[in-house]
Each structure stands twice: as C-alpha cells, then as structure tokens.
Design a protein around this motif. Structure first.
Motif, PDB file in Angstrom:
ATOM      1  N   TYR A 156      27.251  41.119 145.895  1.00  0.00           N
ATOM      2  CA  TYR A 156      26.786  40.262 146.983  1.00  0.00           C
ATOM      3  C   TYR A 156      27.915  39.789 147.904  1.00  0.00           C
ATOM      4  CZ  TYR A 156      24.113  37.026 149.664  1.00  0.00           C
ATOM      5  OH  TYR A 156      23.526  36.399 150.722  1.00  0.00           O
ATOM      6  N   GLU A 267      29.456  30.128 149.225  1.00  0.00           N
ATOM      7  CA  GLU A 267      28.156  29.454 149.285  1.00  0.00           C
ATOM      8  C   GLU A 267      27.097  30.289 148.565  1.00  0.00           C
ATOM      9  OE1 GLU A 267      27.165  29.156 153.471  1.00  0.00           O
ATOM     10  OE2 GLU A 267      26.800  31.304 153.546  1.00  0.00           O
ATOM     11  N   HIS A 268      26.243  29.622 147.801  1.00  0.00           N
ATOM     12  CA  HIS A 268      25.136  30.302 147.105  1.00  0.00           C
ATOM     13  C   HIS A 268      23.884  29.443 147.201  1.00  0.00           C
ATOM     14  CE1 HIS A 268      27.244  33.648 145.090  1.00  0.00           C
ATOM     15  NE2 HIS A 268      28.284  32.856 145.245  1.00  0.00           N
ATOM     16  N   PRO A 269      22.713  30.094 147.281  1.00  0.00           N
ATOM     17  CA  PRO A 269      21.472  29.318 147.386  1.00  0.00           C
ATOM     18  C   PRO A 269      20.981  28.816 146.026  1.00  0.00           C
ATOM     19  CG  PRO A 269      21.005  31.677 147.592  1.00  0.00           C
ATOM     20  CD  PRO A 269      22.476  31.552 147.346  1.00  0.00           C
ATOM     21  N   THR A 271      17.849  26.043 144.371  1.00  0.00           N
ATOM     22  CA  THR A 271      16.709  25.162 144.616  1.00  0.00           C
ATOM     23  C   THR A 271      17.053  23.763 144.125  1.00  0.00           C
ATOM     24  OG1 THR A 271      15.262  27.036 144.241  1.00  0.00           O
ATOM     25  CG2 THR A 271      14.251  24.865 144.095  1.00  0.00           C
ATOM     26  N   ALA A 284      19.580  22.973 139.003  1.00  0.00           N
ATOM     27  CA  ALA A 284      19.808  23.645 137.712  1.00  0.00           C
ATOM     28  C   ALA A 284      20.287  25.047 138.011  1.00  0.00           C
ATOM     29  CB  ALA A 284      18.513  23.679 136.921  1.00  0.00           C
ATOM     30  N   LYS A 286      21.642  28.744 136.640  1.00  0.00           N
ATOM     31  CA  LYS A 286      21.725  29.665 135.498  1.00  0.00           C
ATOM     32  C   LYS A 286      22.874  30.647 135.727  1.00  0.00           C
ATOM     33  CE  LYS A 286      19.012  32.752 132.695  1.00  0.00           C
ATOM     34  NZ  LYS A 286      17.734  33.322 132.395  1.00  0.00           N
ATOM     35  N   LEU A 288      24.101  33.771 136.264  1.00  0.00           N
ATOM     36  CA  LEU A 288      23.521  35.064 136.643  1.00  0.00           C
ATOM     37  C   LEU A 288      24.561  36.004 137.242  1.00  0.00           C
ATOM     38  CD1 LEU A 288      20.167  33.831 138.269  1.00  0.00           C
ATOM     39  CD2 LEU A 288      20.373  35.109 136.150  1.00  0.00           C
ATOM     40  N   GLY A 289      25.808  35.545 137.321  1.00  0.00           N
ATOM     41  CA  GLY A 289      26.864  36.366 137.923  1.00  0.00           C
ATOM     42  C   GLY A 289      28.149  35.568 137.939  1.00  0.00           C
ATOM     43  N   ALA A 291      29.945  33.715 140.229  1.00  0.00           N
ATOM     44  CA  ALA A 291      30.044  32.344 140.750  1.00  0.00           C
ATOM     45  C   ALA A 291      29.207  31.376 139.923  1.00  0.00           C
ATOM     46  CB  ALA A 291      29.599  32.317 142.207  1.00  0.00           C
ATOM     47  N   SER A 292      27.991  31.795 139.552  1.00  0.00           N
ATOM     48  CA  SER A 292      27.128  30.877 138.799  1.00  0.00           C
ATOM     49  C   SER A 292      27.651  30.693 137.361  1.00  0.00           C
ATOM     50  CB  SER A 292      25.674  31.370 138.798  1.00  0.00           C
ATOM     51  OG  SER A 292      25.604  32.701 138.396  1.00  0.00           O
ATOM     52  N   THR A 334      12.640  25.931 138.559  1.00  0.00           N
ATOM     53  CA  THR A 334      13.250  24.818 139.312  1.00  0.00           C
ATOM     54  C   THR A 334      12.364  24.214 140.421  1.00  0.00           C
ATOM     55  OG1 THR A 334      14.544  26.443 140.531  1.00  0.00           O
ATOM     56  CG2 THR A 334      15.678  25.270 138.766  1.00  0.00           C
ATOM     57  N   PHE A 441      14.260  34.599 144.213  1.00  0.00           N
ATOM     58  CA  PHE A 441      15.634  34.122 144.092  1.00  0.00           C
ATOM     59  C   PHE A 441      16.634  35.197 144.501  1.00  0.00           C
ATOM     60  CE2 PHE A 441      15.218  30.301 140.963  1.00  0.00           C
ATOM     61  CZ  PHE A 441      14.483  29.643 141.931  1.00  0.00           C
ATOM     62  N   LEU A 443      17.794  37.297 148.072  1.00  0.00           N
ATOM     63  CA  LEU A 443      17.545  37.376 149.512  1.00  0.00           C
ATOM     64  C   LEU A 443      17.907  38.737 150.079  1.00  0.00           C
ATOM     65  CD1 LEU A 443      18.712  33.866 150.744  1.00  0.00           C
ATOM     66  CD2 LEU A 443      16.411  34.680 150.378  1.00  0.00           C
TER      67      LEU A 443
HETATM   68  C1  LIG Z   1      15.906  30.877 147.568  1.00  0.00           C
HETATM   69  C2  LIG Z   1      16.758  30.943 146.319  1.00  0.00           C
HETATM   70  C3  LIG Z   1      16.722  29.928 145.401  1.00  0.00           C
HETATM   71  C4  LIG Z   1      17.494  30.003 144.240  1.00  0.00           C
HETATM   72  N1  LIG Z   1      17.438  28.979 143.334  1.00  0.00           N
HETATM   73  C5  LIG Z   1      18.149  29.074 142.198  1.00  0.00           C
HETATM   74  C6  LIG Z   1      18.103  28.017 141.219  1.00  0.00           C
HETATM   75  O1  LIG Z   1      17.439  26.987 141.395  1.00  0.00           O
HETATM   76  N2  LIG Z   1      18.830  28.173 140.093  1.00  0.00           N
HETATM   77  C7  LIG Z   1      19.583  29.305 139.854  1.00  0.00           C
HETATM   78  O2  LIG Z   1      20.219  29.385 138.805  1.00  0.00           O
HETATM   79  N3  LIG Z   1      19.626  30.312 140.761  1.00  0.00           N
HETATM   80  C8  LIG Z   1      18.946  30.226 141.905  1.00  0.00           C
HETATM   81  N4  LIG Z   1      19.015  31.234 142.829  1.00  0.00           N
HETATM   82  C9  LIG Z   1      19.809  32.433 142.497  1.00  0.00           C
HETATM   83  C10 LIG Z   1      21.280  32.175 142.813  1.00  0.00           C
HETATM   84  O3  LIG Z   1      21.470  32.042 144.193  1.00  0.00           O
HETATM   85  C11 LIG Z   1      22.090  33.359 142.330  1.00  0.00           C
HETATM   86  O4  LIG Z   1      21.947  33.441 140.944  1.00  0.00           O
HETATM   87  C12 LIG Z   1      23.542  33.181 142.624  1.00  0.00           C
HETATM   88  O5  LIG Z   1      23.753  33.199 143.996  1.00  0.00           O
HETATM   89  C13 LIG Z   1      24.272  34.322 141.944  1.00  0.00           C
HETATM   90  O6  LIG Z   1      25.605  34.387 142.406  1.00  0.00           O
HETATM   91  P1  LIG Z   1      26.738  34.931 141.431  1.00  0.00           P
HETATM   92  O7  LIG Z   1      28.007  35.128 142.177  1.00  0.00           O
HETATM   93  O8  LIG Z   1      26.774  34.111 140.205  1.00  0.00           O
HETATM   94  O9  LIG Z   1      26.187  36.359 141.004  1.00  0.00           O
HETATM   95  P2  LIG Z   1      26.272  37.715 141.773  1.00  0.00           P
HETATM   96  O10 LIG Z   1      26.458  38.787 140.741  1.00  0.00           O
HETATM   97  O11 LIG Z   1      27.192  37.640 142.935  1.00  0.00           O
HETATM   98  O12 LIG Z   1      24.800  37.786 142.353  1.00  0.00           O
HETATM   99  C14 LIG Z   1      23.690  38.098 141.576  1.00  0.00           C
HETATM  100  C15 LIG Z   1      22.521  38.255 142.555  1.00  0.00           C
HETATM  101  O13 LIG Z   1      22.216  36.961 143.127  1.00  0.00           O
HETATM  102  C16 LIG Z   1      21.908  37.104 144.512  1.00  0.00           C
HETATM  103  N5  LIG Z   1      22.883  36.357 145.301  1.00  0.00           N
HETATM  104  C17 LIG Z   1      24.185  36.148 145.017  1.00  0.00           C
HETATM  105  N6  LIG Z   1      24.754  35.384 145.959  1.00  0.00           N
HETATM  106  C18 LIG Z   1      23.791  35.121 146.855  1.00  0.00           C
HETATM  107  C19 LIG Z   1      23.771  34.408 148.074  1.00  0.00           C
HETATM  108  N7  LIG Z   1      24.845  33.781 148.548  1.00  0.00           N
HETATM  109  N8  LIG Z   1      22.612  34.375 148.753  1.00  0.00           N
HETATM  110  C20 LIG Z   1      21.530  34.995 148.286  1.00  0.00           C
HETATM  111  N9  LIG Z   1      21.469  35.680 147.144  1.00  0.00           N
HETATM  112  C21 LIG Z   1      22.599  35.740 146.446  1.00  0.00           C
HETATM  113  C22 LIG Z   1      22.011  38.558 144.868  1.00  0.00           C
HETATM  114  O14 LIG Z   1      20.726  39.129 144.837  1.00  0.00           O
HETATM  115  C23 LIG Z   1      22.846  39.147 143.785  1.00  0.00           C
HETATM  116  O15 LIG Z   1      22.545  40.484 143.538  1.00  0.00           O
HETATM  117  C24 LIG Z   1      18.284  31.161 144.001  1.00  0.00           C
HETATM  118  C25 LIG Z   1      18.336  32.173 144.945  1.00  0.00           C
HETATM  119  C26 LIG Z   1      17.586  32.082 146.095  1.00  0.00           C
HETATM  120  C27 LIG Z   1      17.648  33.202 147.097  1.00  0.00           C
END
Ligand SMILES: Cc1cc2nc3c(=O)[nH]c(=O)nc-3n(C[C@H](O)[C@H](O)[C@H](O)COP(=O)(O)OP(=O)(O)OC[C@H]3O[C@@H](n4cnc5c(N)ncnc54)[C@H](O)[C@@H]3O)c2cc1C
Length: 444
Positions: A156, A267-269, A271, A284, A286, A288-289, A291-292, A334, A441, A443
């Motif tokens: 991402y 920046e990351h999205p 809820t 909250a 989780k 998932l990658g 940054a998180s 969430t 979740f 985009l």
């Molecule tokens: C509308 C929305 C609401 C969300 N709400 C929550 C929540 O309440 N709790 C929660 O744990 N997670 C939520 N997420 C998911 C969260 O944004 C991703 O888990 C996080 O951005 C992952 O980033 P990473 O670097 O840890 O992982 P990466 O390995 O970089 O990303 C894993 C996946 O997350 C998505 N992602 C990463 N960065 C972004 C970004 N800046 N914008 C959009 N998508 C991205 C991509 O699809 C990517 O493939 C939400 C996502 C969206 C779009």
C-alpha cells in the motif's frame, strides 16, 4: 425504505454528474467540427484521435479533482469508498482513451504514408509538444499499473508513493495540450482547460498542502487497552479543538512517534469506535500489516493527528427509525461498537438484530461489552455466530434469527468474502439492494 432509495439515488446522481462534466469539453469539441473532419477515413481518424485526447484529459483531470479527500465531500457520493470507485473508473477510462489518442493520429497519418505515421508518433526530439504527451502517458502507465493489480496486489505505501507521479502526469499533460493549443476551438480552449485544471490542481493542493495544515487535528494517546492480543484500542485526547463526527465514521490517523518500529508519519484509515458524545476519540486497531502491527506497542503520550471524518455507513447514526440487521466479522465490529456505545449513551432504543460473526469464543472481540450494551438498548438483540462450530454463515441461520429479514435495513462490515457472502444471502432472501449497506476496510 424511501430514505434508503433517496440515498442510493443521490449517490448515483453525484457520480453521474462527475461523468457529465466531461460533456463540457465534448460540447466545445463539437463546436469546432467542420465538414472536412468527415471527408475521408484519414480525416475521421484524425478527428477521433483529437477527441480521445480531449476526453482522456478531461477524465484524467476529473479523476484528480476527486482525489482531494475533503471531509464531507464524499457524503453525496455515498462515502469515500464509492467516491474512490468513481475516481478509479475515471482514471481507467482516461488511460484507455489516452493510449488510443496517439495511435488514432498515427493511423490517420498512415493514409499518407508510413513515414508520416512514424513521424507523427516519434518526431524529432525538439518537438516538445509531442514528446511531453508521451512522457505524460508513460507516467500514467507507471502509476496506474499497480492500481489494476497488473503486478499482483501492491504494497500500500509503495502504491501511494507511486501514485504521486499522477501529479506530474497531470501537469505535463496540461503542458502538452497548451503547446498544441488547438485541442478545442476559439476561446473555449482556454476556458475549459483552465476550469478543469483549476479543479484538479486545487484538489492536489488541498490534499498535499492545506489538508496537512488545516485538515489534521492534533491528538495525544491518553490510554491504550488490549481487547485481544492482536488488537489495541487507543483513546485519543484532543490537543486543540475536538473532531465532530457521527457514529460509524472513519478518520485518517497519523502517528508521530519515532519509537514506533513502522508507520511514523504514515496515515491510515480507522473507524472511530467511540460515541460522538464522548470527549475523547477511541479506535480499535487490528494487526493487519506493518503500520498497524507497530501501533500495537504505541505508548500513552504519543502524538498523532486525525483527519476526517469520512464515510457514511449508517443512514441514521443517532436513532433507529426502522428495523435493522447488522452483520459484522472480525475487526469489522468497530462501526457497530461505536453505534451501540452511542445509542446506549443517548438512552435510545430500536429494533436491531446484530449477527456477530467470529471464529470462536476466544476470538469474540468486545463480546462482554457488546452483550452489556445490547442489554441497555431496548429492542437490540445480539446473536453471535461461531464459524468453527457452525460453519459459514448460512441463509438458514439468517432466516432463523431474523424472520422479517426482508423488512430490515441491512448493514454489513467485515472481511470481503464475508461481505460478499452476506450480500448474496440477503439478495436471495429478497432484501432489496437499496436496503443493503456495506463498509469495506480496503480502499484499493
Ligand atoms: C474505511 C476503513 C475503515 C477501517 N477501519 C479499521 C478499524 O476500525 N480497525 C482496523 O484495525 N482497521 C481498519 N481499517 C483497515 C486499516 O486501515 C488497515 O488495516 C491498515 O491501514 C493496514 O495498514 P498496514 O500498514 O498495517 O498494513 P499494509 O500491509 O500496509 O496494508 C494492508 C491492507 O490495508 C489496506 N490499507 C493499508 N493502508 C491503507 C490506507 N492508508 N488507506 C486505505 N487502505 C489501506 C490496503 O488494502 C492494504 O492492502 C479500515 C480501513 C478502511 C478503508
């Protein structure tokens, strides 16, 4: 039902209006057409070549204009996810048209000989007008290829950095058009492209300059809780004015903490899981990658910024006007957690059936709090569904636990496979499409 239909209609109209804006350069182009543009095959191909250039540039600029991410601007589109769907489609249409543009011009020249066709495509290097077009097209291919998963699912952050090339592509394609200065007739050339370029560059300026200065609100991490070993709930305290938002909204959160292993300044999205009535924000997160995962170890006192709010998941976040069905999976809980906390704080009630999908009891995030909240919201019934025990969520399970399912407004938030499965079940159980609302979740 009427409200749901009007929300869907508004979103369609907003999306259609964006596409309809392309009629402006189309109309200007039509004004300049002459009989000579149709006199033979070469003339027609040349006219189509110019037309694809005009429409391609219009779509590219409109797509750029939609990338601004101004809070509230996504509402008429039905949320940021849908707005970005239109942005992607416009980008894809622009790429297809702008790839056809030089080919059609070359085919038109080919009628007068292959040498001329070759010279049209590859003139001397001093022909900046033509070469700037090639550079812009190449840049578009570079930044759009990962979006279409051409090379597999992109990382991402790398995708986002690459997407910044779009700004250069926009500027250079405007230079290309200005150097030819005959894409549209008479004075329309200047007016139309100034208008479109103004929208696109204004959006880019907002996104990369002003939103960082005025759009981001400073917060401090005031508390860190651990509802599960791969989830952290942060409480954020405002350092200036607090954010105004609705239950179910999301924000872009950027941590500024050099102790984090990853994601400083990214920046990351997320809820908001708090009720808008609370003085602090809660979210909250989780693992998932990268940054998180790093955020799992963020400490109290760390500084973050919050930009938003975005999204429009719930139609009536503050009340329940008609029976609702909620289905959540994993961290997709969430928005529902936020709404339950909000309804409980408002002492509001309503006919809600909440199907809470988890793998097993050990992984049922917030189960105790959700049960307690359901007890405080008159009419709210929480029904856990355990995948390991009951298998995938079935139509039978939905029907048994929600007899009047086709009378309800349905909200789904979870992993994509669950989202798709539940939507298919609901359609099979005669729930109208306009009554089904999903939050994704992802985009990209
Ligand atoms: C509308 C929305 C609401 C969300 N709400 C929550 C929540 O309440 N709790 C929660 O744990 N997670 C939520 N997420 C998911 C969260 O944004 C991703 O888990 C996080 O951005 C992952 O980033 P990473 O670097 O840890 O992982 P990466 O390995 O970089 O990303 C894993 C996946 O997350 C998505 N992602 C990463 N960065 C972004 C970004 N800046 N914008 C959009 N998508 C991205 C991509 O699809 C990517 O493939 C939400 C996502 C969206 C779009």
């Amino acid at each position: 039902m009427l409200q749901a239909a009007s929300k869907l209609l508004r979103a369609r109209v907003a999306r259609l209006l964006v596409w309809a804006l392309a009629l402006i350069p189309l109309a200007a182009f039509a004004l300049g057409l002459r009989a000579a543009d149709f006199q033979d095959l070469a003339a027609v191909l040349n006219m189509l070549g110019r037309l694809t250039g005009v429409l391609g540039l219009a779509f590219l600029l409109l797509s750029a204009a939609l990338s601004a991410r101004v809070p509230g601007f996504d509402i008429p589109f039905g949320g940021l996810t849908r707005l970005w769907h239109t942005h992607h489609l416009l980008g894809a249409a622009a790429l297809a048209l702008l790839m056809a543009h030089p080919l059609l011009l070359a085919f038109s020249a080919q009628v007068h000989g292959e040498g001329l066709a070759f010279a049209t495509l590859f003139p001397p290097l001093s022909d900046i007008a033509t070469w700037s077009g090639w550079v812009a097209l190449l840049m578009m291919m570079i930044f759009l290829a990962p979006t279409f998963s051409f090379f597999g699912k992109p990382d991402y952050e790398r995708w986002k950095r690459l997407h910044k090339v779009a700004v250069l592509a926009v500027v250079i394609s405007l230079v290309h058009t200005a150097l030819f200065s005959r894409s549209l007739p008479y004075w329309t050339d200047l007016i139309v492209w100034t208008l479109f370029a103004g929208m696109a560059l204004g959006a880019v300026l907002w996104r990369f300059v002003f939103s960082r200065r005025v759009g981001r609100l400073p917060y401090t991490v005031a508390d860190v809780r651990r509802p599960a070993n791969n989830v952290v709930e942060l409480t954020l305290e405002p350092r200036r004015r607090p954010l105004k938002y609705k239950a179910g909204n999301f924000v872009y959160m950027t941590p500024f903490d050099h102790d984090l292993e990853n994601g400083h300044g990214e920046e990351h999205p997320y809820t908001l899981s708090s009720s808008p009535l609370e003085s602090n924000l809660r979210m909250a997160i989780k693992d998932l990658g990268n940054a998180s995962r790093a955020l799992q170890s963020i400490k109290t006192g760390a500084r973050v910024t919050v930009e938003g709010p975005y999204g429009r998941f719930f139609k009536t976040p503050d009340r329940v006007d008609k029976p609702e069905l909620w289905v959540s999976g994993g961290i997709g809980v969430t928005p529902f957690l936020a709404r339950m906390r909000h309804l409980a704080a408002l002492e509001a009630g309503g006919d809600i059936r909440f199907i809470y999908c988890v793998q097993d009891e050990a992984r049922a995030l917030y189960l105790l709090e959700l049960q307690a909240l359901a007890g405080r919201i008159p009419g709210c019934k929480l029904v856990p569904h355990y995948f390991y025990r009951e298998g995938p969520l079935s139509q039978t399970f939905l029907r048994e636990n929600c007899g009047d399912i086709d009378q309800r407004e349905a909200y789904i938030c979870g992993p994509q496979p669950l989202n798709r499965l539940v939507q298919a079940h609901l359609r099979a159980l005669s729930v109208p499409r306009r009554a089904i609302h999903t939050e994704e979740f992802e985009l990209l």
